[in-house]
Design a protein around this motif. Structure first.
Motif, PDB file in Angstrom:
ATOM      1  N   LEU A 244      -5.865  -5.005  -0.823  1.00  0.00           N
ATOM      2  CA  LEU A 244      -4.871  -4.449  -1.741  1.00  0.00           C
ATOM      3  C   LEU A 244      -5.369  -4.510  -3.182  1.00  0.00           C
ATOM      4  O   LEU A 244      -5.134  -3.607  -3.981  1.00  0.00           O
TER       5      LEU A 244
ATOM      6  N   GLU B 162      -4.572  -9.722   3.346  1.00  0.00           N
ATOM      7  CA  GLU B 162      -4.337  -8.429   2.690  1.00  0.00           C
ATOM      8  C   GLU B 162      -4.856  -8.397   1.251  1.00  0.00           C
ATOM      9  O   GLU B 162      -5.227  -7.351   0.746  1.00  0.00           O
TER      10      GLU B 162
ATOM     11  N   ILE C 148       1.778   1.745  -3.554  1.00  0.00           N
ATOM     12  CA  ILE C 148       0.646   2.255  -4.358  1.00  0.00           C
ATOM     13  C   ILE C 148       0.574   3.772  -4.255  1.00  0.00           C
ATOM     14  O   ILE C 148       0.463   4.487  -5.256  1.00  0.00           O
ATOM     15  N   LYS C 149       0.655   4.258  -3.027  1.00  0.00           N
ATOM     16  CA  LYS C 149       0.605   5.712  -2.824  1.00  0.00           C
ATOM     17  C   LYS C 149       1.734   6.409  -3.552  1.00  0.00           C
ATOM     18  O   LYS C 149       1.534   7.449  -4.195  1.00  0.00           O
TER      19      LYS C 149
ATOM     20  N   ASP D 122       0.827  -1.217   0.000  1.00  0.00           N
ATOM     21  CA  ASP D 122       0.000   0.000   0.000  1.00  0.00           C
ATOM     22  C   ASP D 122       0.858   1.263   0.000  1.00  0.00           C
ATOM     23  O   ASP D 122       0.505   2.280  -0.583  1.00  0.00           O
ATOM     24  N   GLU D 123       1.985   1.238   0.660  1.00  0.00           N
ATOM     25  CA  GLU D 123       2.929   2.359   0.588  1.00  0.00           C
ATOM     26  C   GLU D 123       3.329   2.628  -0.845  1.00  0.00           C
ATOM     27  O   GLU D 123       3.315   3.764  -1.326  1.00  0.00           O
TER      28      GLU D 123
ATOM     29  N   LEU E 113      -7.486  -1.625  -3.860  1.00  0.00           N
ATOM     30  CA  LEU E 113      -6.668  -0.410  -4.001  1.00  0.00           C
ATOM     31  C   LEU E 113      -5.988  -0.349  -5.366  1.00  0.00           C
ATOM     32  O   LEU E 113      -5.958   0.683  -6.032  1.00  0.00           O
ATOM     33  N   LEU E 114      -5.477  -1.536  -5.763  1.00  0.00           N
ATOM     34  CA  LEU E 114      -4.768  -1.591  -7.046  1.00  0.00           C
ATOM     35  C   LEU E 114      -5.702  -1.301  -8.217  1.00  0.00           C
ATOM     36  O   LEU E 114      -5.349  -0.561  -9.139  1.00  0.00           O
TER      37      LEU E 114
END
Lengths: 337, 802
Positions: free
Chosen positions: A58, A54, A6-7, A3-4, A61-62
Motif C-alpha cells: 500500500l 499490506e 486510492i483508486k 487500495d479501493e 501505491l500511496l
C-alpha cells in the motif's frame, strides 16, 4: 479497503483537475488534495491501520499516487502561471518580423549551374579558359581555314590580327587536349563575344557551355544518348527531340538538336517560328583535323563535342522576351530570382 | 536562299510527296527549311471575279461601289483603286479570306455608309509584287468564279533554306534537287536544251587569255550576236519573282535564272565595248580605281583579280561587272562569262571592298569548275531564244590545268566506329551513288570513290561518313541509353567561385553580370586598357581593366530608378596590358584575371518599427570581406594594410595581402569618381583578385573539442591619445599577455571633451581560459594587472575608473 480508496481518490483528482481554469481553482484543488489535511495526507494517515503484510504494498501505491498528483498539479500550475503572465505583458504577434536579406546568384549563373550539375553527374569535369584568345585557338586549331566563309558564321571582335575575343567556348577544347591525353570528358562554361547588333534577341556578349568527350570508342550514338539524357533532365521527361544535320568546321558529322517547343507543345508559335521545334544546341563528332592539331591519333581516338547558349535557354525557361535584361542588372530584376 | 518547289520539279520527280514531308526531310538531311510559303494554302480562298458595274461612292470621292460577279452571285464591293473599271476580271477576296500582306481577315464592312462584301485585290496585297498602285487586272482567258490557285497558277511552294558554308553545291535548284533525289531515292536529271549555233566561229569574234592561272583556273565564254534586249517572257519573270528577284531584261534575267538553276554565276559583257574583243584575266599590280555597274567608284587593292579587255579592266572578277562594259537596251552582241575563280581570292576582294554579291557569295564558297561550259551554253541558248540572237559556233574555254576529281577511301568499319551503328553496305553505296560519287575500287572492307567536282567538301573518309549519316537520317541512328564513366580524377575549376557565390549570397549580396566591353573613360580609370580593333560603338571599344567601373555604372542606373540601397557582387574577368606601350603579340603581353567585387551603397538597414536606420559604412564593407575570408579559411592567412590618404579611386582604403602581395583592395569611393557616374551617395567597394585568391592554400580544417573549462572575462577601459590606433593596441595587448588570453573585443569607443583634447576612450573585454584546466583567480589577476601596467606605461594611457 485502502487500495479501493486510492483508486477512488485518483479518479476524483483527475475529474477535479480537468475543471481547473485559474489560480483560484488551482488553490482549491491544492487544499483539497495536497494540503496537510488534504485527501492524500489522510490516506497516509490511514496507512498506520493497515496490516504488516499490506503496508509495503500500500505504501508503494500511496507514493505513486502522491507523485502522480503532484506532477499533474505542477504541470497545470506552470501552464496557468504562464497564461496569466502573458495576459499581463501581451505582445502583438502580428507585427512584422525582422527579415534578413539573402542575396541571389544571377539568373544566368543559376541556369548555368543547373546545366553543370547535370553533366557533373554524367562524369564530366568542369574546365575554364580565357576570353581573350588567340586566333589560332579560336579558329585555326578548330579547322576554320583562313579566308573561309565559315568564319562569317561568327562575327568577331578583334584585338589585332592574332588575338580576339573568343566567339565560342570551343577553344577551351583545344587547350584541354593540348594539355591532357585521352580520355577527356569535360564541360567548359564561359563568356563569349560576337560582333552582332544588339537587339532584344541578340547581345554582343553571352554565355556558352561546351562539352567534349574523347576516348577509344566514342560514337555518335553515345553523343545522342548523352544529350537526350541531359535534355530530359533539364527540360523535362516528356519532350520530343530531333537531331538535324548541320555544319561546324570542328565537328563531323555535325548536328543541331531541337526539342519540341515547350510553349506551344509542337503546334507552332511565334517563339519557335511556327516550326514546333526549338534549337537548343549544336554538336558533332570531333573532326579528325582537330585531333591532328592537338596531336591525338585520329585513327585510335574518336570523340564528340557540343555547345549550347545559356541566355537563350534562360529566356525560354523564364519567359523573358529581351536578352538585354540579363546585362542591365536592374536590382528589381536581380531580386526576382 | 529561296527555292521554288515547282522549279525543283523540273529536275526531280516529287509528285505525290506532301509538302510537309519535303520540308521535314530536307531539314533532317541538313538543308534546313527555315520557313516556307505554300501558295495553294495562301491563295485557296481567292477567286476570279468580274466587275459588272462601277459607280461612284455617294460619300467618298476616291472610292467606287462595284458589283462583282463571283460566278454564283453578284456582290456589292467598295474599291479604292483608281484603275478599277467595269468589264475587268479581277482577284476577289470573299468574306473570311485572309489577306497575305498584313495577315488580316476580310469581314463584311460598312465603308462610309455603304456595305461591302469582300475585297478586290492588288498585287501587293497578295504579296505577288510591291505594286499597290491599283488592283490587279487579269487577262481575258481566266475563268470567273474559279480559284486563282488554278487560274493564275499560284500553286508553288517557296522554301526558305539555310545553306551552311560547306554546301556550296546546294546554292541552286539543281543542287537542292540532287539532295532530294537522294533523300527520296528518285532520278535526277539536268535541264534539257538543244544548242543551235550559227556558222560564225566564236574564235573569230573574241578571245580569252588567263594571266593569273592560280586565281582563275577556268574561264569559259560564249558569244551571242544580234540580240534584242527587251523584257523577259512571263514564265521567266515568274520564276525570278517567286524567289524574290526583280526581273530586269532578257539578258540579265537569263544570267540570274541560270545562276539559280545551276549555281554558276554568269556575267554578260557588251562585246562591242570590249577593246580588241578580248578578255584578259589578271590581278592588279597597283591600287586601282574602278567604277562598278552600280555606278560606284571603288578603290581596289593591289592583287585584285580583274577581268580586262585589251586595254582596261571591265569587271571585278567574281564580284561585280563594270559600268564600262554593261549591257544596255542598244546592246547587240554579248559575251557570256562562266568561270571558276579561286574562292579565297574572291573572298579577299569581297572583304576588302565590303561588297558581297550573289556571285561573290557563290564563288567564295566554290563553284563547280566542271559546269562552266554547261552553264554558258544553257544561258547562250536561252538568250538566243528570248532575244532572237545567234550563238557563235563553239566556245572559248580556257582551262589550263584541269581540276581533278578527288579520290576518297571509305572503310566500312569506320562508319561503325564513328556512328556506333552499322548501316548496311548496300545502303551506303546507294546513298553515295545518288550523291554523284563513283566507285573506282571495290573490296569486302573498303571502297574507293571518285568525288564529283561540285562537292569540294568531300575530301576525306569522315566527310563520306557524314554524307551517309545525313542521308540515312540522324534519327535512324539509335540513341544509346547507357554510358560508361571512367573512374579517373574529376575536377571542377568553377567550384571555388561557386562557393564564393554562395557565401556572398548568404551575406545578402545580389550577383551582377556586366558587359566587359566599355568606353575608354571607364577603362582608363584603373590599369592598362586593351582596345578592340573593330568595336561596335565607342561605348564598347575597350575591355574592362577592373570590375569597379561597370559596377558603379550599375549603381548609378539603379539609383536612377529609385533603388538606392544596394548590395551587389560580380565575378568576372578583367584584362590589362602588361606594358602599356607594347602591343599584344603573345599571351605574356597581357593579363586576364578573374576578379570579385563587392559594392554597397545606401542603407544597410531601413528604419523599421523596432530598428533604427543605418547607412553602409567602411566597417560594414570590411566586415563583409572578413566574414567571407572566415568561410574560406583565409582569415588568418591574409593581412591588412590601411591607407588614409587614398588613391585615384578611393578616399581611404585597405588592402588584403598574402606574403606582401596585394590580393584585394577596397574602401570609400572618391566623390570625383562618383561624379563621372552621376552618383551622389556614398559608395563602398572592394575588389579581390580571385585568380590569386584561388591559389592560396587555406588552413586545413581540424576538429576542436568544445572547451571543458570555464572562461573568465575581464574588462578595462583606457584613455588614449587620438593617434593611437586600434591595431596598435590590440597587437600590444596580445604581445603583453600570456597564452591564457584567448580573445580581445573592443566593445566601446568614444571621444568626448571630458576626456581631454585629442583623447579617446577604448574599452576592451578580454577572455581568459585554458583547454587543460580551470584557471585560478590569482593567475588571471596577475596577467591582467601586468597588462594594465604595461599599457599605462607604453601608451601613457590612463586607466578609467581606477
Amino acid at each position: 479497503m485502502l487500495d479501493e480508496r486510492i483508486k477512488k481518490i485518483t479518479a476524483h483528482f483527475n475529474q477535479d483537475i480537468s475543471a481547473v481554469k485559474d489560480t483560484k481553482q488551482l488553490e482549491e484543488l491544492r487544499l483539497k488534495f495536497l494540503s496537510r489535511n488534504g485527501l492524500v495526507s489522510q490516506l497516509f494517515d490511514e496507512l498506520k491501520n493497515a496490516s504488516k503484510e499490506e503496508k509495503p504494498v500500500l505504501g508503494k501505491l500511496l507514493n505513486a499516487l502522491r507523485n502522480e498528483v503532484t506532477e499533474k498539479f505542477n504541470l497545470l500550475k506552470d501552464h496557468i502561471d504562464s497564461l496569466e503572465k502573458e495576459s499581463v505583458e501581451k505582445i502583438d504577434l502580428s507585427l512584422p518580423g525582422f527579415e534578413r536579406t539573402i542575396g541571389s546568384k544571377h539568373l544566368l549563373i543559376q541556369t548555368l549551374n543547373e546545366i553543370k550539375s547535370i553533366f557533373k553527374g554524367l562524369g564530366f569535369s568542369v574546365i575554364e579558359g580565357p576570353e581573350l584568345e588567340s586566333d589560332y585557338n579560336n579558329f585555326g586549331a578548330l579547322n576554320f581555314p583562313p579566308d573561309h566563309p565559315a568564319r562569317d558564321m561568327q562575327d568577331t571582335f578583334f584585338i589585332n590580327s592574332d588575338f580576339l575575343l573568343r566567339t565560342h567556348t570551343s577553344p577551351v577544347q583545344i587547350r584541354i587536349m593540348e594539355k591532357t591525353k585521352p580520355p577527356v570528358r569535360a564541360i567548359m562554361p564561359g563568356r563569349v563575344y560576337r560582333n552582332e547588333a544588339i537587339s532584344s534577341r541578340s547581345y554582343c556578349v553571352f554565355h556558352q557551355v561546351e562539352g567534349l568527350y574523347v576516348d577509344n570508342d566514342v560514337t555518335f550514338a553515345e553523343l545522342k544518348g548523352t544529350l537526350v539524357a541531359f535534355a530530359h533532365q533539364f527540360y523535362g521527361e516528356n519532350l520530343k527531340y530531333r537531331f538535324r544535320p548541320s555544319f561546324f568546321p570542328f565537328t563531323e558529322p555535325s548536328a543541331e538538336m531541337d526539342i519540341t517547343c515547350f510553349l506551344c507543345h509542337g503546334k507552332g508559335c511565334k517563339v519557335c517560328k511556327h516550326s514546333g521545334w526549338l534549337e537548343i544546341l549544336g554538336c558533332g563528332m570531333v573532326d579528325p583535323n582537330v585531333f591532328d592539331n592537338v596531336n591525338y591519333d585520329h585513327e585510335q581516338y574518336t570523340g564528340y563535342a557540343f555547345g549550347m547558349g545559356i541566355e537563350r535557354t534562360a529566356l525560354l525557361k523564364y519567359g523573358i522576351d529581351d536578352i538585354r535584361v540579363f546585362f542591365d542588372n536592374d536590382f528589381r530584376f536581380l531580386k526576382q530570382f | 536562299m529561296k527555292v521554288s518547289l515547282n522549279w525543283l520539279k523540273e529536275y526531280v520527280d516529287l509528285e505525290n510527296i506532301p509538302v510537309q514531308e519535303i520540308v521535314h526531310k530536307l531539314t533532317m538531311s541538313g538543308l534546313e527549311v527555315e520557313d516556307y510559303v505554300d501558295e495553294n494554302e495562301l491563295y485557296k480562298d481567292f477567286i476570279v471575279g468580274y466587275v459588272k458595274e462601277k459607280k461612284k461612292h455617294p460619300n467618298a470621292d476616291k472610292l467606287s461601289v462595284c458589283i462583282v460577279n463571283t460566278g454564283t452571285e453578284d456582290l456589292q464591293v467598295i474599291c479604292g483603286a483608281p484603275n478599277v473599271e467595269t468589264g475587268q476580271k479581277i482577284v476577289f477576296a470573299p468574306i473570311g479570306t485572309i489577306i497575305p500582306n498584313g495577315n488580316f481577315k476580310i469581314n463584311k464592312a460598312k465603308i462610309r455608309g455603304v456595305e461591302s462584301f469582300g475585297m478586290i485585290c492588288s498585287e501587293a496585297e497578295l504579296e505577288l509584287s510591291n505594286d499597290h498602285s491599283g488592283i490587279m487586272v487579269l487577262t481575258e482567258e481566266v475563268n470567273v468564279g474559279k480559284s486563282i490557285v488554278k487560274e493564275l497558277e499560284l500553286n508553288d511552294v517557296i522554301l526558305e533554306i539555310a545553306i551552311t558554308p560547306n554546301r556550296s553545291d546546294a546554292l541552286s535548284h539543281i543542287g537542292v534537287a540532287k539532295d532530294l533525289a537522294s533523300i527520296f531515292n528518285k532520278e535526277f536529271h539536268l535541264p534539257e536544251y538543244t544548242l543551235h549555233e550559227s556558222a560564225k566561229k566564236v574564235k573569230e569574234l573574241a578571245s580569252v587569255e588567263i594571266v593569273d592561272k592560280i586565281n582563275c583556273p577556268r574561264y569559259t565564254a560564249k558569244v551571242v550576236k544580234n540580240i534584242t534586249v527587251k523584257d523577259s517572257p512571263d514564265w521567266l519573270k515568274k520564276r525570278l519573282t517567286k524567289i524574290g528577284l526583280r526581273p530586269i531584261n532578257n539578258i540579265v534575267d537569263v544570267t540570274n535564272f541560270v545562276m539559280y538553276e545551276l549555281g554558276q554565276p554568269l556575267h554578260a559583257f557588251d562585246l562591242d565595248k570590249l577593246n580588241g574583243q578580248k578578255i584578259v584575266v589578271k590581278s592588279t599590280e597597283t591600287e586601282t580605281v574602278f567604277t562598278t555597274l552600280d555606278s560606284k567608284e571603288r578603290k581596289l587593292p593591289k592583287g585584285t583579280l580583274m577581268i580586262c579587255d585589251s586595254e582596261k579592266p571591265v569587271a571585278i572578277a567574281g564580284v561585280m561587272g563594270g559600268e564600262n562594259s554593261e549591257i544596255n537596251n542598244s546592246t547587240k552582241n554579248i559575251l557570256i562569262e562562266s568561270a571558276h575563280f579561286n574562292p579565297s581570292s574572291i573572298r579577299k576582294t569581297s572583304k576588302a571592298l565590303g561588297l558581297s554579291t550573289e556571285a561573290s557569295y557563290r564563288f567564295e564558297r566554290w563553284v563547280d569548275p566542271s559546269s562552266t561550259l554547261l552553264a554558258a551554253e544553257r544561258a547562250a541558248q536561252l538568250i538566243a531564244d528570248l532575244g532572237n540572237g545567234e550563238i557563235a559556233h563553239g566556245s572559248l574555254d580556257n582551262y589550263p590545268e584541269k581540276i581533278k576529281e578527288k579520290e576518297v577511301l571509305l572503310r566500312f568499319e569506320r562508319v561503325y566506329k564513328i556512328l556506333g551503328f552499322q548501316i548496311p553496305k548496300e545502303k551506303i553505296l546507294q546513298i553515295l551513288k545518288k550523291l554523284g560519287l563513283k566507285i573506282i575500287f571495290e573490296s569486302e572492307n573498303e571502297n574507293r570513290f571518285l568525288v564529283p567536282t561540285f562537292r569540294p567538301d568531300l575530301e576525306r573518309e569522315i566527310d563520306l561518313i557524314e554524307e551517309i549519316a545525313r542521308i540515312f537520317g540522324y534519327d535512324n541512328i539509335p540513341t544509346i541509353s547507357k554510358i560508361s564513366i571512367s573512374l579517373g580524377e574529376k575536377i571542377d575549376e568553377t567550384a571555388f567561385e561557386d562557393a564564393i557565390r554562395d557565401y556572398s549570397c548568404s551575406l545578402g549580396f545580389y550577383e551582377m553580370v556586366n558587359n566587359p566591353l566599355q568606353k575608354e573613360q571607364f577603362a582608363s580609370l584603373i590599369g592598362n586598357k586593351i582596345q578592340i580593333l573593330n568595336p561596335q560603338s565607342l561605348d564598347m571599344a575597350f575591355l574592362r581593366t577592373s570590375l569597379i567601373p561597370s559596377a558603379l555604372g550599375v549603381v548609378a542606373k539603379n539609383i536612377n530608378v529609385g533603388e538606392k540601397n544596394l548590395r551587389l557582387f560580380e565575378i568576372g574577368n578583367v584584362f590589362n596590358l602588361k606594358n602599356e606601350k607594347k602591343e599584344i603579340k603573345n599571351f605574356e603581353d597581357f593579363s586576364e584575371n578573374q576578379k570579385l567585387i563587392f559594392i554597397v551603397t545606401g542603407k544597410i538597414q531601413d528604419k523599421t518599427w523596432n530598428f533604427p536606420e543605418k547607412y553602409f559604412d567602411f566597417y560594414d564593407l570590411k566586415g563583409y570581406i572578413n566574414s567571407l575570408l572566415i568561410k574560406i579559411s583565409l582569415d588568418n592567412v591574409l593581412n591588412d594594410s590601411y591607407y588614409h590618404n587614398g588613391d585615384s579611386i578611393f578616399d581611404f582604403y585597405f588592402t588584403k595581402n598574402y606574403e606582401k602581395v596585394e590580393i584585394g583592395v577596397g574602401g570609400k569611393v572618391k566623390k570625383d569618381v562618383l561624379k563621372q557616374f552621376d552618383i551622389q551617395q556614398d559608395v563602398f567597394c572592394f575588389e579581390f583578385d580571385l585568380s590569386k585568391l584561388k591559389k592560396i592554400k587555406a588552413n586545413s580544417k581540424k576538429y576542436l573539442e568544445p572547451l571543458k573549462f570555464p572562461k573568465s572575462i575581464r574588462d578595462f577601459a583606457f584613455i588614449f591619445d587620438n593617434s593611437v590606433t586600434y591595431e596598435e593596441v590590440i597587437k600590444f595587448i596580445k604581445k603583453s599577455s600570456s597564452e591564457l588570453l584567448k580573445s580581445v573585443n573592443l566593445f566601446d569607443l568614444f571621444e568626448s571633451e571630458t576626456l581631454g583634447k585629442n583623447k579617446k576612450s577604448m574599452a576592451f573585454s578580454l577572455e581568459y581560459y585554458s583547454e587543460e584546466r580551470t584557471l585560478t583567480e590569482e593567475e588571471i589577476e596577475k596577467d591582467f594587472n601586468y597588462l594594465i601596467e604595461k599599457i599605462k606605461t607604453n601608451f601613457s594611457a590612463i586607466l578609467r575608473g581606477a
